[in-house]
Motif scaffolding. Sequence first.
Motif, short mmCIF file in Angstrom:
data_model
loop_
_atom_site.label_atom_id
_atom_site.label_comp_id
_atom_site.label_asym_id
_atom_site.label_seq_id
_atom_site.Cartn_x
_atom_site.Cartn_y
_atom_site.Cartn_z
N ALA A 308 0.69 -1.35 0.03
CA ALA A 308 0.00 -0.07 -0.01
C ALA A 308 0.97 1.40 -0.12
O ALA A 308 0.53 2.28 -0.77
N LYS A 309 1.97 1.25 0.82
CA LYS A 309 2.89 2.41 0.94
C LYS A 309 3.62 2.48 -0.66
O LYS A 309 4.01 3.61 -0.96
N LEU A 310 3.78 1.15 -1.02
CA LEU A 310 4.66 1.49 -2.61
C LEU A 310 3.86 2.16 -3.75
O LEU A 310 4.09 2.89 -4.29
N GLU A 311 2.22 1.72 -3.52
CA GLU A 311 1.46 2.45 -4.60
C GLU A 311 1.18 3.85 -4.21
O GLU A 311 1.32 4.46 -5.31
N LEU A 312 0.97 4.18 -2.94
CA LEU A 312 0.94 5.67 -2.53
C LEU A 312 2.18 6.59 -2.96
O LEU A 312 2.02 7.51 -3.54
N GLY A 313 3.27 5.77 -2.67
CA GLY A 313 4.71 6.87 -2.92
C GLY A 313 4.79 6.71 -4.45
O GLY A 313 5.02 7.91 -5.00
N LYS A 314 4.42 5.92 -5.38
CA LYS A 314 4.54 5.80 -6.76
C LYS A 314 3.53 6.96 -7.34
O LYS A 314 3.87 7.94 -8.17
N SER A 315 2.38 6.99 -6.70
CA SER A 315 1.34 8.03 -7.21
C SER A 315 1.92 9.58 -6.60
O SER A 315 1.86 10.59 -7.20
N LEU A 316 2.37 9.59 -5.64
CA LEU A 316 3.07 10.69 -5.00
C LEU A 316 4.06 11.39 -6.18
O LEU A 316 4.21 12.56 -6.28
N LEU A 317 4.89 10.41 -6.39
CA LEU A 317 5.87 10.67 -7.40
C LEU A 317 5.35 11.17 -8.60
O LEU A 317 5.79 12.25 -9.19
N ALA A 318 4.41 10.83 -9.06
CA ALA A 318 4.02 10.99 -10.53
C ALA A 318 3.38 12.38 -10.38
O ALA A 318 3.00 13.13 -11.22
N CYS A 319 2.90 12.70 -9.24
CA CYS A 319 2.17 14.12 -8.94
C CYS A 319 3.16 15.16 -8.84
O CYS A 319 2.72 16.37 -8.52
N GLY A 320 4.72 14.73 -8.72
CA GLY A 320 5.56 15.55 -8.28
C GLY A 320 5.59 15.83 -6.98
O GLY A 320 6.40 17.14 -6.57
N ARG A 321 5.07 15.34 -6.12
CA ARG A 321 5.06 15.81 -4.69
C ARG A 321 6.35 14.80 -4.11
O ARG A 321 6.26 13.91 -3.59
N LEU A 322 7.57 15.20 -4.53
CA LEU A 322 8.82 14.51 -4.39
C LEU A 322 9.11 14.13 -2.87
O LEU A 322 9.43 12.91 -2.48
N ALA A 323 8.99 15.25 -1.96
CA ALA A 323 9.41 15.27 -0.55
C ALA A 323 8.68 14.02 0.10
O ALA A 323 9.06 13.14 0.83
N GLU A 324 7.40 14.22 -0.22
CA GLU A 324 6.33 13.14 0.50
C GLU A 324 6.30 11.74 -0.03
O GLU A 324 6.50 10.73 0.73
N ALA A 325 6.78 11.78 -1.43
CA ALA A 325 7.00 10.54 -1.99
C ALA A 325 8.27 9.63 -1.53
O ALA A 325 8.20 8.65 -1.17
N ARG A 326 9.33 10.49 -1.28
CA ARG A 326 10.49 10.05 -0.61
C ARG A 326 10.19 9.54 0.63
O ARG A 326 10.65 8.18 0.96
N THR A 327 9.45 10.28 1.56
CA THR A 327 9.27 9.88 2.97
C THR A 327 8.71 8.45 3.00
O THR A 327 8.83 7.66 3.69
N VAL A 328 7.42 8.54 2.03
CA VAL A 328 6.68 7.05 2.08
C VAL A 328 7.50 5.90 1.65
O VAL A 328 7.46 5.08 2.12
N LEU A 329 8.07 6.22 0.46
CA LEU A 329 8.97 5.00 0.05
C LEU A 329 10.15 4.62 0.86
O LEU A 329 10.46 3.63 1.01
N ASP A 330 10.61 5.83 1.52
CA ASP A 330 11.78 5.41 2.62
C ASP A 330 11.20 4.68 3.70
O ASP A 330 11.94 3.54 4.23
N ASP A 331 9.93 4.77 4.05
CA ASP A 331 9.17 4.09 4.88
C ASP A 331 9.08 2.57 4.68
O ASP A 331 9.23 1.41 5.37
#
Length: 404
Positions: A308-331
């Motif tokens: 679930a975090k993987l899919e959320l992080g990938k969509s955040l990345l696609a939206c350009g929300r880089l800092a949030e994407a990195r936080t979720v994917l690092d988790d």
Amino acid sequence: HSTSATAAAMSEGLVDDARRVGFMPLVARVDFWRGRSYADLSQSDKSIPAFRTSFAEALPSHEDHVLAQAATRLAQEYIYAHQPLEFDYWASVAQAAMDRGAPDAALESFLDHTRCVALWNLGKIVTRLACLEKHAAKVEPVRPLDEWELTTLGLAAVDVGQFERGIGYARRGYEYSLKQNGPMHPRTLEMRMYECKAEVDSGDYDAALTVCSATLAAIGAVAGDNRALVGRNRIYLVDVLLRENRYDDARAELARAVAIGADVADVEEATARLDAVTGHADRALPHLRQALAAQQDLPAEHPDVIAAKLELGKSLLACGRLAEARTVLDDALAAAARAELSPTSHADVEFAAARALWAASPEERPHALDLARRALETYTVSAPKTRGFTDARAGIDDWLAHPH
């Protein structure tokens, strides 16, 4: 044929008749079978109270066999309700009830198997497979594995990345039920549905589409009242259609899944994936957050939470929300390092984290490349040569050739 819904409706009348007779051992038995009928329909809001009532009636009337059966089935129901503490409690009560009554090798074996299945809620998928293999080694010298034992072995093997072996077990589970129950029995169709899931997870989308479509048609013909079974099969079919890039068909199938009352978390996840792959990652985000919230009772290292975090992080990345994407994917990456995951699932997290790291932190791009190369190596060594995994590996190859 009589459907599970008909059996459940009949059981309500039988309970009334049994209560009028006033013989509590009989009442306990009827309530137990009422619970079984609702369990077959995946209606835990009715099966759990029925099993608890049966247990309470069996205890003072010294109906020891029903006492043990009701406790064992309660333990099983609490696995699917994702309540591990209740599972532990009722599994221990079931064992105590068996110790109190006459020996019952079949029920003891069922409880042992249930303990293996329960490891899923802890995210221990490698441990679960080992437990099921040990159970099978104990059972097979005495009797053949039944359809559920074979199918759970298959799903457990697929979850850890043993795809060919897992599909083989799932197919054997279907074939066992086919021989025992016939081609249109709801149990046979349920086992075939799990074969469909195994094919989806293996990346063989042609086989998955064939099995899933045929199973859904058969379920609709003979078990259309089983909303949980129909809804789950429709979600599996949505999954295949999305992977086949048949987005309009997937959208229509998802609408049918919603109409039949498919699991809310499954619907949220499928809706998010449809939005994401059709260029609407922003619309996917609320559904992905909801899907992640639905996993809140599971440990952080659970494969479903990480996915679930993987899919959320990938969509955040696609939206350009880089800092949030990195936080979720690092988790997700940190949890994956502690978790029991299949090699390719771990690689998927590494590759997504690499992409986020590359985009968000230019100074850490060498580390991003290392992560992506590690993911590629895992795919090279561990992934089956099916279309789904071949396409995923090609995506990593392409990114490494032109990081972005």
